[in-house]
Design a protein around this motif. Structure first.
Motif, short mmCIF file in Angstrom:
data_model
loop_
_atom_site.label_atom_id
_atom_site.label_comp_id
_atom_site.label_asym_id
_atom_site.label_seq_id
_atom_site.Cartn_x
_atom_site.Cartn_y
_atom_site.Cartn_z
N LEU A 673 0.86 -1.18 0.00
CA LEU A 673 0.00 0.00 0.00
C LEU A 673 0.89 1.23 0.00
CD1 LEU A 673 -2.39 -1.10 2.91
CD2 LEU A 673 -2.63 -1.59 0.46
N THR A 674 0.66 2.16 -0.91
CA THR A 674 1.53 3.32 -1.00
C THR A 674 0.87 4.42 -1.82
OG1 THR A 674 3.72 4.13 -1.67
CG2 THR A 674 2.71 2.41 -3.03
N ARG A 675 1.25 5.66 -1.55
CA ARG A 675 0.82 6.77 -2.39
C ARG A 675 1.89 7.10 -3.43
NH1 ARG A 675 0.04 12.03 1.17
NH2 ARG A 675 -1.12 12.55 -0.70
N LEU A 676 2.97 6.34 -3.45
CA LEU A 676 4.02 6.48 -4.46
C LEU A 676 3.70 5.61 -5.67
CD1 LEU A 676 7.09 6.18 -2.03
CD2 LEU A 676 5.97 8.28 -2.81
N LYS A 677 4.48 5.73 -6.71
CA LYS A 677 4.34 4.85 -7.87
C LYS A 677 5.28 3.68 -7.69
CE LYS A 677 4.59 4.73 -12.91
NZ LYS A 677 3.27 4.06 -13.02
N ALA A 678 4.71 2.47 -7.55
CA ALA A 678 5.51 1.28 -7.29
C ALA A 678 6.27 0.86 -8.55
CB ALA A 678 4.62 0.14 -6.82
N PRO A 679 7.45 0.26 -8.38
CA PRO A 679 8.19 -0.24 -9.55
C PRO A 679 7.40 -1.31 -10.29
CG PRO A 679 9.56 -0.21 -7.57
CD PRO A 679 8.16 0.05 -7.12
N ALA A 680 7.54 -1.36 -11.59
CA ALA A 680 6.81 -2.34 -12.40
C ALA A 680 7.22 -3.75 -12.05
CB ALA A 680 7.06 -2.06 -13.88
N ARG A 681 8.44 -3.94 -11.55
CA ARG A 681 8.93 -5.28 -11.24
C ARG A 681 8.51 -5.77 -9.85
NH1 ARG A 681 13.06 -1.66 -10.58
NH2 ARG A 681 14.09 -1.66 -8.54
N CYS A 682 7.70 -5.01 -9.12
CA CYS A 682 7.30 -5.39 -7.76
C CYS A 682 6.54 -6.71 -7.81
CB CYS A 682 6.44 -4.30 -7.14
SG CYS A 682 6.02 -4.59 -5.41
N ALA A 683 7.00 -7.69 -7.03
CA ALA A 683 6.45 -9.05 -7.09
C ALA A 683 5.43 -9.35 -6.01
CB ALA A 683 7.60 -10.06 -6.98
N ALA A 684 4.99 -8.36 -5.28
CA ALA A 684 3.97 -8.61 -4.24
C ALA A 684 2.66 -9.07 -4.89
CB ALA A 684 3.74 -7.33 -3.44
N GLY A 685 1.87 -9.80 -4.10
CA GLY A 685 0.63 -10.35 -4.65
C GLY A 685 -0.35 -9.28 -5.08
N LEU A 686 -0.41 -8.16 -4.35
CA LEU A 686 -1.32 -7.06 -4.68
C LEU A 686 -0.61 -5.76 -4.38
CD1 LEU A 686 -4.16 -5.97 -5.41
CD2 LEU A 686 -4.75 -6.16 -2.99
N VAL A 687 -0.62 -4.85 -5.34
CA VAL A 687 0.02 -3.56 -5.19
C VAL A 687 -1.03 -2.47 -5.41
CG1 VAL A 687 1.80 -1.98 -6.01
CG2 VAL A 687 2.24 -4.45 -5.97
N LEU A 688 -1.28 -1.69 -4.38
CA LEU A 688 -2.18 -0.54 -4.48
C LEU A 688 -1.32 0.71 -4.36
CD1 LEU A 688 -5.21 -1.63 -2.25
CD2 LEU A 688 -4.86 -1.97 -4.70
N ASP A 689 -0.91 1.25 -5.51
CA ASP A 689 -0.06 2.43 -5.50
C ASP A 689 -0.84 3.64 -5.99
OD1 ASP A 689 -0.30 1.94 -8.17
OD2 ASP A 689 1.86 1.92 -8.60
N ARG A 690 -0.13 4.70 -6.31
CA ARG A 690 -0.77 5.96 -6.69
C ARG A 690 -1.68 5.80 -7.90
NH1 ARG A 690 3.60 10.07 -8.25
NH2 ARG A 690 3.67 8.72 -10.08
N ASP A 691 -1.20 5.11 -8.92
CA ASP A 691 -2.00 4.97 -10.15
C ASP A 691 -3.23 4.12 -9.92
OD1 ASP A 691 -0.07 6.51 -11.35
OD2 ASP A 691 0.97 4.82 -12.30
N VAL A 692 -3.09 3.03 -9.17
CA VAL A 692 -4.23 2.14 -8.92
C VAL A 692 -5.29 2.86 -8.09
CG1 VAL A 692 -4.96 0.00 -7.81
CG2 VAL A 692 -2.85 0.05 -9.14
N LEU A 693 -4.87 3.55 -7.04
CA LEU A 693 -5.83 4.23 -6.19
C LEU A 693 -6.51 5.39 -6.91
CD1 LEU A 693 -3.85 4.21 -2.82
CD2 LEU A 693 -5.84 2.83 -3.41
N ALA A 694 -5.80 6.03 -7.83
CA ALA A 694 -6.42 7.09 -8.61
C ALA A 694 -7.57 6.54 -9.45
CB ALA A 694 -5.39 7.76 -9.50
N ALA A 695 -7.42 5.30 -9.92
CA ALA A 695 -8.47 4.69 -10.73
C ALA A 695 -9.56 4.05 -9.89
CB ALA A 695 -7.85 3.63 -11.66
N TRP A 696 -9.19 3.55 -8.71
CA TRP A 696 -10.15 2.81 -7.88
C TRP A 696 -10.82 3.68 -6.83
CZ3 TRP A 696 -7.60 -2.59 -6.54
CH2 TRP A 696 -7.46 -3.31 -7.73
#
Length: 761
Positions: A673-696
């Motif tokens: 969970l982050t308000r930053l933009k996560a790296p594309a290579r992040c291997a976590a099962g679920l990534v809620l970053d700035r771009d995802v939260l902006a859409a969701w």
């Protein structure tokens, strides 16, 4: 002509041919394999038709159409308009066939509700600010409300520097700590920090953005520095001039009442008369909420009925003293007309808010029935009022104010015959009783009536309070029973007399009398609120359970026959589904913070979400802690790079606030969970970053069996995804042990003036 039916010694109208047709068969008939049920349903439907109790279901169908409109993704107007015309034509053509007539009238009402929602949305369409903006603005002050922390100002915008006219909001609501002598109607220029109206803090939470859209508020925020009064480029429209003058008069009377009474009672007394609640301190608000009587400070049904009733009683009593008028003129109807005029004036003066307008419509329908020699209070009249209110403001159907007020009145109207019989049994034979006995019976009858009506209204509104506010006040019955007599007998009559004496400058003694009663109301509230368990925080029930409870209330109140017993089915199903499946994590819409369910089963706070958002999460979870409770931070391991919380199933959930923390957290955490933009290579099962939260938007998570997670978001709805590639190991001691030079995530920006109390109108 058919005469009355005298079976079983009763005198009831004989059903006409259409009634018999409904009773004998048609689409409503049960299967023949259940002969007893078939006969019971037929007799019950005959009673419904004979007593014209199918009409209230038109209002229900109209409301269903509104609900369908708000579920539609891109609703259009031609489709419901065509559906309304076709179903209305079929209803007219089949008017001699009762079953078909009832079906197509209901379908027409559904299309009409959908169309009303579309027309309302089109009529209030206005630009909404797209992003945070700091810029000078100019516009007319539409209303001003004094509050403990400053002033809240509604500005009808003329220009915001840097925004094109087609992107400029129609109105903005801003707070100002140093607003000087700003008054409604002035044209001002000021620098402001503006934000888009906030969305819900969690899926299913209070949606201020939707309410703001229907009030044409396109931005919220605060003034940066003092506002300067300048010459307007053109004169204001007459509607703004009228509303500004009314608001100025309300502010003057509010200050007059508050100063005459003084103390906390002054703010409450002013709110009871003018609807301006800004002078009520938060401590007083908490006392009123704990006692279950906060509704008395919102100008709604109670105030409108008491004010109109006072006008009705005064005019009727004065006219009755004049024999020539009392004997020759319809005194009751004249008093009803005076009450209607007084109620309308009261509504306009108190700001004509949504709840006040709704109460006015109900009051006008009630006194209109008196003019037409009809029963003033009936389910039919209530249905007419509901249709009129929803036709004008379809969005009101989604709010707690409409649901609680109409639910309470419907329950009281349905229970009125039973309550009347209880009162008659207590009255007994008054002629043979002693004066002391008659007095005792009068006190018992009215005391029981107050207790019973409060109980009925409390039970009817409890599901709505639990769903919208996640609170239950078990002692609200005591608080209302002790406080409402003072409000009804002293406070509201004094309010009417005070307003009448105000232009003459003779109102101060009246306000002081009213203040004496208000002080006693606050004392009662403090006593009731001081009882242990006066306010219970409950988890938010599911939408399905809420819908079933609402259906049960409709089935209990609208039918006149034994069809009311059908309410047992949705009520039982709703109680069975009342225990919600609680969320395992709440994520702020901007990623400023989150609340994650830790190993102890309680929510653990990470990041720095606003206190308002945090309290919304806690209420939804049934957690009574406040946002500043230090225990909310227990259960997480944090450093300057972020925090780790071991959630359900020993799944590590990482809140990241520094880019350097992604490398380790993406390898070892199940959820990022982050308000930053996560790296594309992040291997976590679920990534809620700035771009995802902006859409969701605001998002809630629930871990399910099979190493999967259920995602519910404000904008995207529900989705279940597997946590593939996620680490499901416990939090290791070295996680979150790195010294980082990251800047902490700042607290989410949410203007103070937009923090709703969440109380019903």
């Amino acid at each position: 002509m058919a005469g009355p039916d005298r079976r079983e010694g009763s005198l009831t109208p004989r059903p006409h041919a259409g009634t018999l047709a409904l009773a004998r068969g048609g689409a409503f008939s049960p299967p023949a394999v259940l002969p007893d049920l078939r006969g019971w349903a037929g007799r019950a439907l005959a009673v419904e038709v004979a007593q014209r109790r199918l009409f209230p279901w038109i209002a229900v169908a109209f409301g269903c159409g509104i609900l369908l409109f708000f579920q539609a993704e891109e609703p259009s107007l031609p489709a419901p308009l065509a559906g309304l015309a076709l179903s209305a034509a079929l209803a007219w053509g089949l008017r001699k066939r009762p079953v078909a007539l009832a079906v197509f009238v209901g379908i027409a009402a559904i299309h009409a509700g959908f169309l009303a929602g579309g027309l309302r949305a089109r009529s209030v369409a206005a630009p909404v600010l797209a992003r945070v903006t700091i810029a000078p603005l100019t516009g007319f002050v539409e209303s001003v409300e004094d509050r403990a922390e400053g002033r809240r100002i509604l500005v009808r915008v003329a220009r915001i520097e840097g925004l094109a006219p087609e992107a400029t909001p129609f109105t903005v609501r801003v707070s100002a700590k140093n607003a000087g002598k700003l008054a409604p109607g002035l044209f001002i220029e000021a620098k402001a920090r503006l934000l888009p109206p906030p969305q819900p803090a969690w899926p299913g939470g209070y949606d201020f953005g939707r309410d703001a859209r229907f009030r044409r508020i396109g931005a919220v925020g605060s003034l940066l520095g003092p506002a300067k009064v300048v010459e307007p480029p053109a004169g204001p429209p007459w509607t703004l001039v009228a509303s500004a003058r009314i608001d100025a008069a309300r502010n003057a009377l509010t200050e007059r009442i508050a100063s005459a009474i003084g103390g906390p009672a002054g703010g409450v007394g002013a709110a009871l008369v003018t609807g301006k609640r800004g002078l009520i301190g938060e401590a007083t608000n908490d006392v009123l909420r704990a006692a279950g009587i906060y509704h008395i400070v919102s100008i709604s049904g109670l105030h409108m009925v008491l004010a109109a009733g006072t006008f009705f009683w005064l005019v009727r009593a004065i006219l009755a003293l004049i024999p020539a008028i009392a004997l020759l003129w319809p005194v009751k109807k004249i008093a009803a007309l005076a009450a209607m005029v007084g109620a309308a004036a009261y509504c306009v003066f108190t700001g004509a808010d949504v709840a006040t307008e709704r109460a006015l419509v109900m009051t006008l329908v009630m006194f209109g029935a008196v003019l037409a020699d009809r029963p003033a209070l009936s389910i039919r009249n209530l249905s007419i009022a509901a249709i009129l209110v929803l036709a004008r403001e379809p969005e009101a159907l989604l709010g707690p104010s409409f649901q609680m007020s109409f639910g309470a009145v419907a329950a009281l109207t349905a229970a009125a015959p039973l309550l009347s019989r209880m009162g008659e049994s207590l009255a007994g034979d008054g002629a043979s009783a002693t004066p002391l006995g008659r007095a005792a019976r009068w006190v018992a009858r009215h005391g029981l009536g107050l207790f019973a009506t409060t109980l009925v209204a409390s039970l009817a509104t409890a599901p709505f309070a639990a769903y919208h506010f996640q609170t239950v006040n078990p002692y609200g019955l005591i608080g209302n029973a002790l406080a409402l007599p003072l409000v009804s007998v002293v406070v509201m009559p004094a309010a009417v007399l005070g307003v009448l004496a105000y232009p003459f400058g003779l109102d101060r003694p009246v306000w002081q009398v009213m203040g004496y009663a208000v002080n006693h109301v606050l004392d009662v509230s403090a006593w009731v609120g001081g009882i242990g368990g006066a306010t219970l925080v409950v988890p938010a029930p599911s939408l399905g359970a809420f819908a079933l409870a609402s259906a049960a209330l409709l089935l209990m109140t609208l039918p006149a026959s034994s069809l009311r017993w059908l309410a047992v089915l949705p009520l039982g199903a709703g109680l069975a589904a009342a225990a919600p499946a609680r969320y395992d994590a709440f994520v702020d819409r901007e990623g400023a913070g989150a609340a994650v369910r830790g190993r102890s089963g309680a929510l653990v706070l990470v990041g720095r979400p606003s206190s308002f958002v945090t309290e919304q999460w806690l209420r939804a979870d049934g957690d009574s802690r406040r946002a500043d409770d230090p225990s909310l931070r227990e259960g997480s391991r944090c450093d300057r790079g972020g925090c780790i919380v071991e959630a359900a199933g020993r799944r590590p959930v990482a809140f990241v606030q520094d880019m350097a923390a992604f490398e380790e957290d993406c390898r070892r955490a199940s959820v990022i969970l982050t308000r930053l933009k996560a790296p594309a290579r992040c291997a976590a099962g679920l990534v809620l970053d700035r771009d995802v939260l902006a859409a969701w938007g605001a998002t809630a998570l629930r871990f399910v069996e099979g190493n999967a997670v259920e995602i519910l978001s404000v904008r995207k709805g529900r989705e279940v995804i597997p946590l593939s590639g996620a680490a499901a190991a416990p939090v290791s001691p070295d996680m979150r042990s790195r010294p980082q030079s990251a800047r902490p995530v700042p607290e989410q920006d949410l203007p103070d003036d937009e923090v709703s109390s969440g109380e019903p109108d």
